[in-house]
Scaffold this active site. Structure first.
Site, PDB file in Angstrom:
ATOM      1  N   ASP A  95    -140.236 -19.094  12.214  1.00 48.24           N
ATOM      2  CA  ASP A  95    -139.664 -20.435  12.243  1.00 48.24           C
ATOM      3  C   ASP A  95    -140.132 -21.203  11.009  1.00 48.24           C
ATOM      4  OD1 ASP A  95    -138.337 -22.088  14.884  1.00 48.24           O
ATOM      5  OD2 ASP A  95    -138.998 -23.302  13.168  1.00 48.24           O
ATOM      6  N   ASP A 115    -130.168 -23.674  15.136  1.00 52.81           N
ATOM      7  CA  ASP A 115    -129.663 -24.972  14.665  1.00 52.81           C
ATOM      8  C   ASP A 115    -128.236 -24.807  14.142  1.00 52.81           C
ATOM      9  OD1 ASP A 115    -131.888 -26.474  15.218  1.00 52.81           O
ATOM     10  OD2 ASP A 115    -132.811 -26.132  13.249  1.00 52.81           O
ATOM     11  N   ASP A 139    -125.586 -23.406  22.759  1.00 52.62           N
ATOM     12  CA  ASP A 139    -124.856 -24.415  23.538  1.00 52.62           C
ATOM     13  C   ASP A 139    -123.735 -25.012  22.697  1.00 52.62           C
ATOM     14  OD1 ASP A 139    -127.074 -25.647  21.924  1.00 52.62           O
ATOM     15  OD2 ASP A 139    -125.878 -27.416  22.415  1.00 52.62           O
TER      16      ASP A 139
HETATM   17  C1  LIG Z   1    -132.796 -25.710  18.291  1.00 53.70           C
HETATM   18  S1  LIG Z   1    -134.327 -24.956  17.847  1.00 53.70           S
HETATM   19  C2  LIG Z   1    -134.432 -23.595  19.017  1.00 53.70           C
HETATM   20  C3  LIG Z   1    -135.832 -23.071  19.127  1.00 53.70           C
HETATM   21  C4  LIG Z   1    -136.017 -21.980  20.201  1.00 53.70           C
HETATM   22  N1  LIG Z   1    -135.281 -20.771  19.881  1.00 53.70           N
HETATM   23  C5  LIG Z   1    -135.637 -22.504  21.562  1.00 53.70           C
HETATM   24  O1  LIG Z   1    -134.662 -21.973  22.145  1.00 53.70           O
HETATM   25  O2  LIG Z   1    -136.307 -23.431  22.048  1.00 53.70           O
HETATM   26  C6  LIG Z   1    -133.930 -24.090  16.341  1.00 53.70           C
HETATM   27  C7  LIG Z   1    -135.147 -23.607  15.618  1.00 53.70           C
HETATM   28  O3  LIG Z   1    -134.737 -22.840  14.496  1.00 53.70           O
HETATM   29  C8  LIG Z   1    -135.607 -23.164  13.421  1.00 53.70           C
HETATM   30  N2  LIG Z   1    -134.904 -22.816  12.173  1.00 53.70           N
HETATM   31  C9  LIG Z   1    -133.780 -23.384  11.679  1.00 53.70           C
HETATM   32  N3  LIG Z   1    -133.425 -22.780  10.527  1.00 53.70           N
HETATM   33  C10 LIG Z   1    -134.351 -21.804  10.301  1.00 53.70           C
HETATM   34  C11 LIG Z   1    -134.530 -20.851   9.274  1.00 53.70           C
HETATM   35  N4  LIG Z   1    -133.693 -20.763   8.233  1.00 53.70           N
HETATM   36  N5  LIG Z   1    -135.588 -20.017   9.351  1.00 53.70           N
HETATM   37  C12 LIG Z   1    -136.455 -20.094  10.391  1.00 53.70           C
HETATM   38  N6  LIG Z   1    -136.334 -20.977  11.396  1.00 53.70           N
HETATM   39  C13 LIG Z   1    -135.293 -21.824  11.348  1.00 53.70           C
HETATM   40  C14 LIG Z   1    -135.907 -24.630  13.589  1.00 53.70           C
HETATM   41  O4  LIG Z   1    -137.086 -25.010  12.916  1.00 53.70           O
HETATM   42  C15 LIG Z   1    -136.027 -24.725  15.100  1.00 53.70           C
HETATM   43  O5  LIG Z   1    -137.338 -24.519  15.546  1.00 53.70           O
END
Ligand SMILES: C[S@@+](CC[C@H](N)C(=O)[O-])C[C@H]1O[C@@H](n2cnc3c(N)ncnc32)[C@H](O)[C@@H]1O
Length: 221
Positions: free
Chosen positions: A81, A130, A166
């Protein structure tokens, strides 16, 4: 509800010993320009053993991955992450449970591919990635053609990618990328792995806001 509001949380920074045990930081410039200077994402290099390896892209606070690791000590689990506060929470909870088979990496998953070895991963999880707040941020999405190509290379035969989202628009984009891609068996509906714990965003979107979760698995043929 604005998606960015979900980012607020108080987290304690892990102590040096806990961070050394459970957290690795792969700076973007180094990952992009000198990936060979970083450890490869294998059980041998990260855990010093040959157990099967599973990976979560965008693992957030690690609720799901820590539960998987606790349930299956015969395998290793790596969470990647970008958000350090989320990783601190994941690491603190792994330490509280004294897990020996989980590790968290601070890195941009979109440039981590040179560290993945061929035929080395048993499973990859991409849960509630995301979608990007603005149209111009959609290019930063993790699920894209390169994600499918690189993970097909890195998964073992029969290895799985588990996806949950979602977000209707992102889901439609995923389906369009997958149409005509015959390298996978595509399974829609319930996932084959359920550690009995929902991730932070799974709880938020499904339980608190009543949103529908799209879910599917891709099995490497
Ligand atoms: C909506 S959160 C979901 C986190 C977890 N999978 C959950 O279901 O609770 C999306 C996560 O993806 C991470 N993220 C977004 N783009 C990323 C990237 N290019 N590399 C690593 N992590 C990323 C964000 O920091 C965030 O923690």
């Amino acid at each position: 509800m604005a998606r960015r509001k979900l980012g607020r949380m108080k987290v304690r920074r892990p102590g040096a010993g806990v961070a050394a045990r459970y957290l690795r930081v792969f700076p973007g410039r180094r990952l992009y320009y000198e990936p060979e200077s970083l450890p490869r994402i294998t059980s041998e290099e990260l855990f010093g053993d040959g157990k099967p390896l599973e990976l979560e892209a965008g693992c957030g606070t690690g609720d799901f991955l820590n539960a998987l690791a606790e349930r299956d000590p015969g395998a290793n689990f790596v969470g990647v992450d970008l958000h350090m506060k989320s990783l601190y929470r994941a690491v603190n909870r792994a330490a509280e449970r004294e897990l020996e088979n989980v590790l968290y990496i601070s890195a941009d998953f979109n440039i981590i591919y040179p560290l993945l070895e061929d035929v080395s991963l048993r499973a990859v999880y991409l849960h509630f990635p995301d979608p990007g707040m603005k149209p111009r941020q959609e290019k930063n999405r993790i699920f894209r053609r390169r994600f499918l190509d690189e993970l097909h290379r890195a998964l073992v035969p029969g290895g799985r990618i588990s996806v949950m989202t979602d977000h209707d628009g992102y889901y439609e984009q995923m389906l369009s990328l997958l149409s005509g891609d015959e390298r996978w068996e595509k399974c829609f509906g319930e996932l084959s792995v359920d550690p009995g714990v929902k991730s932070r965003f799974h709880r938020l979107w499904e339980d608190e806001y009543g949103r529908t979760t799209h879910r599917f698995e891709l099995v490497k043929i």
